[in-house]
Design a protein around this motif. Structure first.
Motif, PDB file in Angstrom:
ATOM      1  N   ASN A  25       0.810  -1.223   0.000  1.00  0.00           N
ATOM      2  CA  ASN A  25       0.000   0.000   0.000  1.00  0.00           C
ATOM      3  C   ASN A  25       0.844   1.274   0.000  1.00  0.00           C
ATOM      4  N   GLY A  26       2.117   1.145  -0.348  1.00  0.00           N
ATOM      5  CA  GLY A  26       2.980   2.321  -0.467  1.00  0.00           C
ATOM      6  C   GLY A  26       2.646   3.084  -1.745  1.00  0.00           C
ATOM      7  N   LEU A  27       3.287   4.258  -1.901  1.00  0.00           N
ATOM      8  CA  LEU A  27       2.953   5.125  -3.044  1.00  0.00           C
ATOM      9  C   LEU A  27       3.157   4.430  -4.383  1.00  0.00           C
ATOM     10  N   TRP A  28       4.222   3.603  -4.483  1.00  0.00           N
ATOM     11  CA  TRP A  28       4.499   2.992  -5.797  1.00  0.00           C
ATOM     12  C   TRP A  28       3.608   1.789  -6.098  1.00  0.00           C
ATOM     13  N   GLU A  29       2.744   1.435  -5.124  1.00  0.00           N
ATOM     14  CA  GLU A  29       1.744   0.423  -5.433  1.00  0.00           C
ATOM     15  C   GLU A  29       0.523   1.101  -6.062  1.00  0.00           C
ATOM     16  N   ASN A  30       0.332   2.361  -5.715  1.00  0.00           N
ATOM     17  CA  ASN A  30      -0.873   3.069  -6.175  1.00  0.00           C
ATOM     18  C   ASN A  30      -0.625   4.038  -7.331  1.00  0.00           C
ATOM     19  N   TYR A  31       0.632   4.356  -7.563  1.00  0.00           N
ATOM     20  CA  TYR A  31       0.983   5.231  -8.690  1.00  0.00           C
ATOM     21  C   TYR A  31       2.110   4.567  -9.460  1.00  0.00           C
ATOM     22  N   ASN A  32       2.150   4.827 -10.758  1.00  0.00           N
ATOM     23  CA  ASN A  32       3.258   4.329 -11.565  1.00  0.00           C
ATOM     24  C   ASN A  32       4.430   5.298 -11.436  1.00  0.00           C
ATOM     25  N   VAL A  33       5.514   4.773 -10.854  1.00  0.00           N
ATOM     26  CA  VAL A  33       6.673   5.631 -10.585  1.00  0.00           C
ATOM     27  C   VAL A  33       7.181   6.329 -11.849  1.00  0.00           C
ATOM     28  N   GLN A  34       7.112   5.611 -12.988  1.00  0.00           N
ATOM     29  CA  GLN A  34       7.601   6.216 -14.237  1.00  0.00           C
ATOM     30  C   GLN A  34       6.685   7.345 -14.719  1.00  0.00           C
ATOM     31  N   ASP A  35       5.416   7.298 -14.305  1.00  0.00           N
ATOM     32  CA  ASP A  35       4.489   8.375 -14.690  1.00  0.00           C
ATOM     33  C   ASP A  35       4.710   9.627 -13.855  1.00  0.00           C
ATOM     34  N   VAL A  36       4.857   9.442 -12.526  1.00  0.00           N
ATOM     35  CA  VAL A  36       4.821  10.627 -11.650  1.00  0.00           C
ATOM     36  C   VAL A  36       6.180  11.039 -11.086  1.00  0.00           C
ATOM     37  N   ALA A  37       7.200  10.193 -11.236  1.00  0.00           N
ATOM     38  CA  ALA A  37       8.475  10.541 -10.613  1.00  0.00           C
ATOM     39  C   ALA A  37       9.653  10.303 -11.550  1.00  0.00           C
ATOM     40  N   SER A  38       9.438  10.538 -12.831  1.00  0.00           N
ATOM     41  CA  SER A  38      10.575  10.442 -13.760  1.00  0.00           C
ATOM     42  C   SER A  38      10.531  11.646 -14.700  1.00  0.00           C
ATOM     43  N   ILE A  39      11.664  11.995 -15.223  1.00  0.00           N
ATOM     44  CA  ILE A  39      11.723  13.145 -16.138  1.00  0.00           C
ATOM     45  C   ILE A  39      10.923  12.841 -17.415  1.00  0.00           C
ATOM     46  N   ASP A  40      10.914  11.574 -17.832  1.00  0.00           N
ATOM     47  CA  ASP A  40      10.118  11.216 -19.020  1.00  0.00           C
ATOM     48  C   ASP A  40       8.627  11.377 -18.740  1.00  0.00           C
ATOM     49  N   GLY A  41       8.212  10.982 -17.535  1.00  0.00           N
ATOM     50  CA  GLY A  41       6.817  11.145 -17.130  1.00  0.00           C
ATOM     51  C   GLY A  41       6.403  12.610 -17.169  1.00  0.00           C
ATOM     52  N   TRP A  42       7.309  13.483 -16.732  1.00  0.00           N
ATOM     53  CA  TRP A  42       7.033  14.931 -16.764  1.00  0.00           C
ATOM     54  C   TRP A  42       6.826  15.417 -18.198  1.00  0.00           C
ATOM     55  N   TYR A  43       7.687  14.962 -19.107  1.00  0.00           N
ATOM     56  CA  TYR A  43       7.534  15.391 -20.512  1.00  0.00           C
ATOM     57  C   TYR A  43       6.231  14.857 -21.108  1.00  0.00           C
ATOM     58  N   ARG A  44       5.854  13.622 -20.701  1.00  0.00           N
ATOM     59  CA  ARG A  44       4.632  13.009 -21.251  1.00  0.00           C
ATOM     60  C   ARG A  44       3.377  13.682 -20.736  1.00  0.00           C
ATOM     61  N   ASN A  45       3.332  13.910 -19.411  1.00  0.00           N
ATOM     62  CA  ASN A  45       2.079  14.393 -18.830  1.00  0.00           C
ATOM     63  C   ASN A  45       2.362  15.251 -17.588  1.00  0.00           C
ATOM     64  N   PRO A  46       2.779  16.500 -17.811  1.00  0.00           N
ATOM     65  CA  PRO A  46       3.140  17.351 -16.667  1.00  0.00           C
ATOM     66  C   PRO A  46       1.972  17.616 -15.717  1.00  0.00           C
ATOM     67  N   LYS A  47       0.751  17.627 -16.275  1.00  0.00           N
ATOM     68  CA  LYS A  47      -0.419  17.894 -15.422  1.00  0.00           C
ATOM     69  C   LYS A  47      -0.555  16.796 -14.354  1.00  0.00           C
ATOM     70  N   MET A  48      -0.389  15.538 -14.802  1.00  0.00           N
ATOM     71  CA  MET A  48      -0.505  14.414 -13.867  1.00  0.00           C
ATOM     72  C   MET A  48       0.578  14.511 -12.783  1.00  0.00           C
ATOM     73  N   VAL A  49       1.775  14.892 -13.194  1.00  0.00           N
ATOM     74  CA  VAL A  49       2.882  14.999 -12.248  1.00  0.00           C
ATOM     75  C   VAL A  49       2.605  16.111 -11.230  1.00  0.00           C
ATOM     76  N   LEU A  50       2.158  17.273 -11.735  1.00  0.00           N
ATOM     77  CA  LEU A  50       1.870  18.388 -10.823  1.00  0.00           C
ATOM     78  C   LEU A  50       0.788  17.997  -9.820  1.00  0.00           C
ATOM     79  N   GLU A  51      -0.229  17.281 -10.303  1.00  0.00           N
ATOM     80  CA  GLU A  51      -1.327  16.881  -9.407  1.00  0.00           C
ATOM     81  C   GLU A  51      -0.834  15.915  -8.323  1.00  0.00           C
ATOM     82  N   PHE A  52       0.077  15.019  -8.696  1.00  0.00           N
ATOM     83  CA  PHE A  52       0.640  14.082  -7.716  1.00  0.00           C
ATOM     84  C   PHE A  52       1.353  14.852  -6.590  1.00  0.00           C
ATOM     85  N   TYR A  53       2.190  15.807  -6.973  1.00  0.00           N
ATOM     86  CA  TYR A  53       2.929  16.545  -5.940  1.00  0.00           C
ATOM     87  C   TYR A  53       2.019  17.516  -5.184  1.00  0.00           C
ATOM     88  N   ASN A  54       0.961  18.032  -5.838  1.00  0.00           N
ATOM     89  CA  ASN A  54      -0.021  18.864  -5.110  1.00  0.00           C
ATOM     90  C   ASN A  54      -0.682  18.035  -4.006  1.00  0.00           C
TER      91      ASN A  54
END
Ligand code: OAD
Length: 236
Positions: A25-54
């Motif tokens: 039940n840790g964060l990486w079980e509920n979110y895809n680390v490559q989506d929300v915590a990688s530089i490639d994820g940021w380029y793909r979908n910055p809105k999703m990344v910003l929402e995760f950190y918000n």
């Protein structure tokens, strides 16, 4: 004063209600680390990344430092304490620690997307950051955190601290993420290493003592051990 370097990870903040990454039940079980915590994820979908950190920032606002954070701070009375944390929360500082190095950045800070040198880091407290929030030059603001695929600018400073430690405490980290996990290799020969974690942690270092408990009860035990050493250094 002896130098105590603390290498901390998500587990030190778990009892404050901040989720760890790799536990069940840790964060990486509920979110895809490559989506929300990688530089490639940021380029793909910055809105999703910003929402995760918000979301994380809001959780942090509601969290309080726990006794493990405050005991680490209290040890500054007896030791020259440097905290090297992988955490992006500010609970060590709010718990009273005065010398904290954030290896993976800070949740309450942002910088413009083109500021790789981190020269224009800005404190935003617990506010949200959204697409379209820009600096005066029109550059989008991004979380001041280190993502997978990015360098870790504070690693050299941290390595120097570890290499000059008399005592090293590793607390609440699975030691899975490099280069942070490699820091222990900089400890000089004879450095006493303590490790606090409810799970058994394997460490490539022969001389270490694990207190297999949660952060708060583990820190209470370690405080006893360390204060005995300060009062009676010949007893070691
Ligand atoms: P992990 O989630 O990998 O490991 C957390 C550790 O805390 C585990 O060893 C748990 O057993 C332990 N733990 C759980 N509850 C605890 C408690 N109450 N008291 C003490 N320990 C407890 O987290 P980190 O090692 O910090 O980086 O993860 C390192 C990096 O991976 C993070 O900084 C983050 C992540 O991806 C980035 O996003 C760049």
């Amino acid at each position: 004063m002896q130098k105590l370097v603390v290498l901390s990870g998500a587990g030190v903040s778990a009892e404050s209600g901040m989720k760890t990454y790799r536990d069940s039940n840790g964060l990486w079980e509920n979110y895809n680390v490559q989506d929300v915590a990688s530089i490639d994820g940021w380029y793909r979908n910055p809105k999703m990344v910003l929402e995760f950190y918000n979301m994380l920032r809001k959780k942090l606002q509601a969290a309080q430092p726990n006794e493990a954070h405050s005991i680490i701070a209290e040890l500054e009375k007896y030791y020259d304490v440097v905290v090297v944390t992988q955490n992006i929360d500010n609970l060590h500082e709010r718990g009273g620690s005065t010398n904290v190095i954030h290896l993976h950045g800070e949740l309450t800070k942002v910088r413009p997307v083109d500021d790789d040198a981190c020269r224009h880091v800005k404190d935003i407290g617990y506010s949200d950051v959204n697409l379209g929030d820009c600096d005066s030059r029109g550059k989008q603001l991004r979380p001041h955190v280190v993502w997978f695929g990015e360098p870790v600018p504070m690693i050299q400073k941290a390595a120097v601290e570890v290499s000059t430690a008399d005592i090293l405490l590793i607390i609440g980290t699975s030691m899975n993420v490099y280069p942070a996990a490699g820091l222990v290799g900089y400890a000089k020969r004879g450095t006493q290493i303590y490790l606090i974690d409810p799970q058994p942690i394997r460490l490539n270092y022969e001389q270490f003592y694990q207190i297999q408990e949660k952060a708060t009860s583990g820190m209470r035990r370690l405080r006893e051990i360390l204060l005995k050493e300060v009062k009676d250094p010949m007893q070691q």
